[in-house]
Motif scaffolding. Sequence first.
Motif, short mmCIF file in Angstrom:
data_model
loop_
_atom_site.label_atom_id
_atom_site.label_comp_id
_atom_site.label_asym_id
_atom_site.label_seq_id
_atom_site.Cartn_x
_atom_site.Cartn_y
_atom_site.Cartn_z
N GLY A 6 0.64 -1.17 -0.02
CA GLY A 6 0.23 0.09 0.03
C GLY A 6 0.81 1.29 0.21
O GLY A 6 1.88 1.24 0.28
N THR A 7 0.16 2.26 -0.26
CA THR A 7 1.03 3.69 -0.50
C THR A 7 0.97 4.57 0.97
O THR A 7 1.70 5.29 1.05
CB THR A 7 0.36 4.48 -1.35
OG1 THR A 7 -0.84 4.72 -1.48
CG2 THR A 7 0.59 3.68 -2.73
N GLU A 8 0.08 4.14 1.83
CA GLU A 8 0.09 4.92 3.07
C GLU A 8 1.17 4.85 3.87
O GLU A 8 1.74 3.76 4.19
CB GLU A 8 -1.16 4.89 4.07
CG GLU A 8 -1.22 5.90 5.25
CD GLU A 8 -2.68 5.44 6.01
OE1 GLU A 8 -2.65 5.97 6.95
OE2 GLU A 8 -3.31 4.31 5.78
N THR A 9 2.01 5.91 4.39
CA THR A 9 3.10 5.60 4.92
C THR A 9 2.93 6.26 6.51
O THR A 9 2.26 7.35 6.72
CB THR A 9 4.32 6.10 4.19
OG1 THR A 9 4.23 7.63 4.15
CG2 THR A 9 4.46 5.58 3.04
N VAL A 10 4.07 5.93 7.18
CA VAL A 10 3.99 6.64 8.63
C VAL A 10 5.62 6.85 9.00
O VAL A 10 6.55 5.95 8.74
CB VAL A 10 3.48 5.65 9.89
CG1 VAL A 10 4.02 4.20 9.86
CG2 VAL A 10 3.45 6.19 11.24
N GLU A 11 5.83 7.94 9.85
CA GLU A 11 7.24 8.29 10.18
C GLU A 11 7.50 7.47 11.45
O GLU A 11 6.81 7.58 12.44
CB GLU A 11 7.24 9.70 10.33
CG GLU A 11 8.62 10.30 10.68
CD GLU A 11 9.82 10.19 9.32
OE1 GLU A 11 10.89 10.20 9.81
OE2 GLU A 11 9.06 10.25 8.54
N ARG A 37 10.50 6.18 6.94
CA ARG A 37 9.04 6.22 6.66
C ARG A 37 8.76 4.85 6.18
O ARG A 37 9.49 4.33 5.01
CB ARG A 37 9.00 7.36 5.50
CG ARG A 37 7.48 7.74 5.20
CD ARG A 37 7.35 8.57 4.51
NE ARG A 37 7.25 9.83 5.49
CZ ARG A 37 6.29 10.39 6.30
NH1 ARG A 37 5.29 9.54 6.20
NH2 ARG A 37 6.52 11.20 7.09
N PRO A 43 5.72 1.82 4.98
CA PRO A 43 4.08 1.69 4.87
C PRO A 43 3.56 1.20 5.94
O PRO A 43 4.05 0.48 6.80
CB PRO A 43 4.28 0.39 3.55
CG PRO A 43 5.69 0.34 2.97
CD PRO A 43 6.45 1.02 4.32
N ARG A 44 2.22 2.00 6.24
CA ARG A 44 1.52 1.57 7.44
C ARG A 44 1.02 0.11 7.40
O ARG A 44 1.15 -0.46 8.48
CB ARG A 44 0.39 2.38 7.40
CG ARG A 44 -0.38 2.39 8.86
CD ARG A 44 -1.65 3.50 8.94
NE ARG A 44 -1.18 4.94 8.92
CZ ARG A 44 -0.66 5.38 9.99
NH1 ARG A 44 -0.71 4.80 11.04
NH2 ARG A 44 -0.38 6.68 10.13
N ALA A 45 1.03 -0.36 6.20
CA ALA A 45 0.40 -1.67 6.28
C ALA A 45 1.52 -2.71 6.80
O ALA A 45 1.24 -4.11 7.09
CB ALA A 45 0.05 -2.05 5.06
N ALA A 80 3.12 2.94 14.46
CA ALA A 80 1.90 2.70 13.45
C ALA A 80 0.53 2.76 13.75
O ALA A 80 -0.22 3.23 13.15
CB ALA A 80 2.40 1.46 12.43
#
Length: 314
Positions: free
Chosen positions: A157-162, A244, A246-248, A296
């Motif tokens: 997936g494209t959603e990311t988290v620092e 950074r 991917p949150r998934a 996350a």
Amino acid sequence: MPLNRPALLLRTGSRAVQDARAWVRSVCTEIDRTDLVDCAEYGVSELVSNALFHGAAPVTIRLRGTVDHPRVEVRDASTEPPLLPVPLALDDEDEVLLTVGRGLSIVASVSDAWGADIDSAGKTVWFTPAAEIDEGDGVEGVITGPSGAPPKPERLGTETVEVSILGVPLSLYRGFQHHFRELRREVRLLSLAHANDYPLAASLSSLFSTLERQLLDGLGHGQLSGVIGPGEGRERETADLHVRMPRAAAETMRRFLDMLDLIDEFCRQERLLVLARSPEQVTFQRWFLGEYLTQAAGGRPTRWTGTQMTGNAS
């Protein structure tokens, strides 16, 4: 019983083959697999000869795999795929080198599985000795590593988290990298050679591929700031890692944490010929991977202080 013997560094010359044969005979006896001795000696003679004539020093031999399917590995510093050995003129009384010149067909005929694993630092040619010699063509070998197409990681997936991982002790982190690579290679070869006997190995191999970039490339590609040890010019001892991801990937890491505990249990039961993690490694890895999971989910980072070692490891 010491199933994880250190790798044996082989000397150059014909004595190396004799040493390798004695070594493999000894380890087969140690793990109560004397039924494999004949095929193990034939196979290791061929692989050591091949490494000496066509590879590059240093040449080492070690045992991996499982008690049911022990795997003999001969490693050298050349990244060239294994070639057929050059025939030698031998003394009739030299029984040690009688297999030289007959090629890797010897290995195929004395193996349940065999192949070569190539990496940036060299290659490992391996085989799992059979209980008896195959009078036919034997089994086909398989090449893994940079020469083949690497498995594609799962799309996360494209959603990311620092994610900020603070106070990483670099000695423990380097140990984690080594442990990760050893386990990944082990389950990959088990899934290739004995997929029916170890169905979990294929799932683990896929999981390792998915996680490799997040876990191992972080210090190289993330934003790194650190604390230098006392004394000017000392090597960095700790570092803050900012990446950074991917949150998934968090769910994949959760699965990986569970799998590490399962792998440790397999190691303690001698179903894998690799060492289970030490309490220090367990605690560090749970903290390190746990930081990805916590952040996350929206939590704040917790700096490594070393006090996490108290009472948390199992």
